[in-house]
Design an enzyme around this catalytic site. Structure first.
Site, PDB file in Angstrom:
ATOM      1  N   ASP A  11      38.392  32.806  36.901  1.00  0.00           N
ATOM      2  CA  ASP A  11      39.184  31.647  36.477  1.00  0.00           C
ATOM      3  C   ASP A  11      39.200  31.512  34.955  1.00  0.00           C
ATOM      4  O   ASP A  11      38.234  31.882  34.277  1.00  0.00           O
ATOM      5  CB  ASP A  11      38.613  30.378  37.117  1.00  0.00           C
ATOM      6  CG  ASP A  11      39.628  29.238  37.099  1.00  0.00           C
ATOM      7  OD1 ASP A  11      40.844  29.521  37.040  1.00  0.00           O
ATOM      8  OD2 ASP A  11      39.206  28.066  37.147  1.00  0.00           O
ATOM      9  N   HIS A  70      46.732  36.353  31.946  1.00  0.00           N
ATOM     10  CA  HIS A  70      46.599  37.163  33.166  1.00  0.00           C
ATOM     11  C   HIS A  70      46.528  38.651  32.822  1.00  0.00           C
ATOM     12  O   HIS A  70      45.764  39.406  33.420  1.00  0.00           O
ATOM     13  CB  HIS A  70      47.776  36.895  34.116  1.00  0.00           C
ATOM     14  CG  HIS A  70      47.826  35.484  34.627  1.00  0.00           C
ATOM     15  ND1 HIS A  70      46.712  34.845  35.137  1.00  0.00           N
ATOM     16  CD2 HIS A  70      48.836  34.576  34.706  1.00  0.00           C
ATOM     17  CE1 HIS A  70      47.044  33.615  35.508  1.00  0.00           C
ATOM     18  NE2 HIS A  70      48.322  33.420  35.247  1.00  0.00           N
ATOM     19  N   LEU A  79      31.444  52.256  45.263  1.00  0.00           N
ATOM     20  CA  LEU A  79      31.700  50.816  45.311  1.00  0.00           C
ATOM     21  C   LEU A  79      32.924  50.486  46.169  1.00  0.00           C
ATOM     22  O   LEU A  79      33.910  51.216  46.154  1.00  0.00           O
ATOM     23  CB  LEU A  79      31.963  50.312  43.876  1.00  0.00           C
ATOM     24  CG  LEU A  79      32.309  48.817  43.750  1.00  0.00           C
ATOM     25  CD1 LEU A  79      31.045  47.978  43.896  1.00  0.00           C
ATOM     26  CD2 LEU A  79      32.997  48.525  42.418  1.00  0.00           C
TER      27      LEU A  79
HETATM   28  C1  IPE Z   1      40.939  29.931  41.962  1.00  0.00           C
HETATM   29  O1  IPE Z   1      41.383  29.480  40.732  1.00  0.00           O
HETATM   30  C2  IPE Z   1      41.824  31.029  42.465  1.00  0.00           C
HETATM   31  C3  IPE Z   1      41.696  32.293  41.774  1.00  0.00           C
HETATM   32  C4  IPE Z   1      40.860  32.573  40.820  1.00  0.00           C
HETATM   33  C5  IPE Z   1      42.588  33.340  42.231  1.00  0.00           C
HETATM   34  P1  IPE Z   1      42.390  28.245  40.610  1.00  0.00           P
HETATM   35  O2  IPE Z   1      42.651  28.058  39.176  1.00  0.00           O
HETATM   36  O3  IPE Z   1      43.572  28.454  41.483  1.00  0.00           O
HETATM   37  O4  IPE Z   1      41.523  27.048  41.213  1.00  0.00           O
HETATM   38  P2  IPE Z   1      41.647  25.498  41.002  1.00  0.00           P
HETATM   39  O5  IPE Z   1      43.075  25.120  41.274  1.00  0.00           O
HETATM   40  O6  IPE Z   1      41.251  25.206  39.613  1.00  0.00           O
HETATM   41  O7  IPE Z   1      40.688  24.918  41.989  1.00  0.00           O
HETATM   42  C1  IPE Z   2      42.772  32.491  37.238  1.00  0.00           C
HETATM   43  O1  IPE Z   2      43.135  31.928  36.034  1.00  0.00           O
HETATM   44  C2  IPE Z   2      43.769  33.483  37.739  1.00  0.00           C
HETATM   45  C3  IPE Z   2      44.553  33.032  38.894  1.00  0.00           C
HETATM   46  C4  IPE Z   2      44.378  31.927  39.556  1.00  0.00           C
HETATM   47  C5  IPE Z   2      45.620  33.924  39.327  1.00  0.00           C
HETATM   48  P1  IPE Z   2      44.048  30.630  35.969  1.00  0.00           P
HETATM   49  O2  IPE Z   2      45.466  31.048  35.949  1.00  0.00           O
HETATM   50  O3  IPE Z   2      43.699  29.694  37.056  1.00  0.00           O
HETATM   51  O4  IPE Z   2      43.643  30.050  34.570  1.00  0.00           O
HETATM   52  P2  IPE Z   2      43.341  28.535  34.217  1.00  0.00           P
HETATM   53  O5  IPE Z   2      42.284  28.062  35.181  1.00  0.00           O
HETATM   54  O6  IPE Z   2      44.615  27.789  34.386  1.00  0.00           O
HETATM   55  O7  IPE Z   2      42.863  28.557  32.815  1.00  0.00           O
HETATM   56 MG    MG Z   3      42.381  28.165  37.234  1.00  0.00          MG
END
Ligand code: IPE
Ligand code: IPE
Ligand code: MG
Length: 226
Positions: A13, A30, A125
């Site tokens: 995240d 990303h 792995l």
């Molecule tokens: C969790 O992150 C999903 C992934 C890392 C793929 P999110 O950014 O979607 O989670 P929330 O919305 O903060 O809970």
């Molecule tokens: C996690 O990073 C990746 C996915 C959920 C695909 P985020 O896109 O949720 O990044 P933040 O949490 O908004 O910074």
């Molecule tokens: Mg996120």
């Protein structure tokens, strides 16, 4: 006595915030995050103790995001899998997707299937990518599969019907939030949870090693007494 980190799961995240902090579009985060996936996967492949790495790449809830971001993520995933096939094969890494792949485009599904097949004989792995994955969705799909076959539901039968029945030893979430966001709820019943404020694009193997080192010292009791 020290714990073995056989199965590590990561909620990757913070990509969006990483990009926004530098005045860039969320998609740049990303892209940078994909580099961290390669870095951490390679590290795990070179570490004999780690047998499985499950990475949360796209949740069943992530479809709620703007269409352009979702489309970018789909393209990035396809590009990553195609470009990294070499990394998988050279590193003896087996790719195993989990999640409901039926919602993806035929082209992306074909790429996922191709990488899965081409790495099926890799014996190092296992890198499992959670794609359109939600633990609640996984459990419901498993329960329905059992019901459809007229089987009774037990912890054992349900576990076997899940996308993966591999218990998580160590679960890490980057990006500063302290929640599971519907990731591996069943398999993490006795996982050790580690949270770091580091945003996923900035996550280094050095920090990863520090977390694993700390994990090793935890007393895991599984409800019993040591
Ligand atoms: C969790 O992150 C999903 C992934 C890392 C793929 P999110 O950014 O979607 O989670 P929330 O919305 O903060 O809970
Ligand atoms: C996690 O990073 C990746 C996915 C959920 C695909 P985020 O896109 O949720 O990044 P933040 O949490 O908004 O910074
Ligand atoms: Mg996120």
């Amino acid at each position: 006595m020290s714990n073995r980190a056989r199965h590590i799961a990561i909620i990757m995240d913070g990509n969006g915030r990483w990009a926004q902090a530098q005045g860039k579009n969320r998609t740049a985060g990303h892209e940078k995050g994909a580099e961290t996936v390669r870095r951490i996967t390679t590290f795990c492949a070179e570490n004999d103790e780690i047998e499985r790495l499950t990475l949360y790449a796209f949740s069943t809830e992530n479809w709620k995001r703007p269409k352009l971001e979702v489309e970018f993520l789909m393209k990035l995933l396809e590009k990553y899998l195609k470009n990294e096939l070499k990394t998988y094969l050279e590193g003896n890494i087996r790719f195993e997707p989990i999640g409901d792949l039926s919602s993806f485009s035929p082209s992306l599904r074909k790429t996922i299937e191709r990488v899965r097949e081409e790495t099926a004989r890799c014996s190092g792995l296992v890198q499992s990518l959670a794609l359109n994955y939600g633990a609640q969705d996984e459990i419901v799909r498993a329960a329905n599969a059992l019901l459809g076959r007229g089987e009774t539901i037990s912890a054992e039968s349900l576990g076997h019907a899940l996308d993966t029945n591999e218990n998580v030893d160590l679960l890490i979430r980057t990006g500063g939030d302290h929640r599971l966001s519907n990731f591996l709820l069943w398999q993490s019943a006795y996982a050790e949870l580690f949270f770091t404020d580091t945003l996923w694009p900035d996550f280094t193997t050095a920090e990863f090693e520090r977390i694993i080192k700390k994990f090793k010292t935890v007393e895991r009791r599984f409800g019993g007494l040591n």
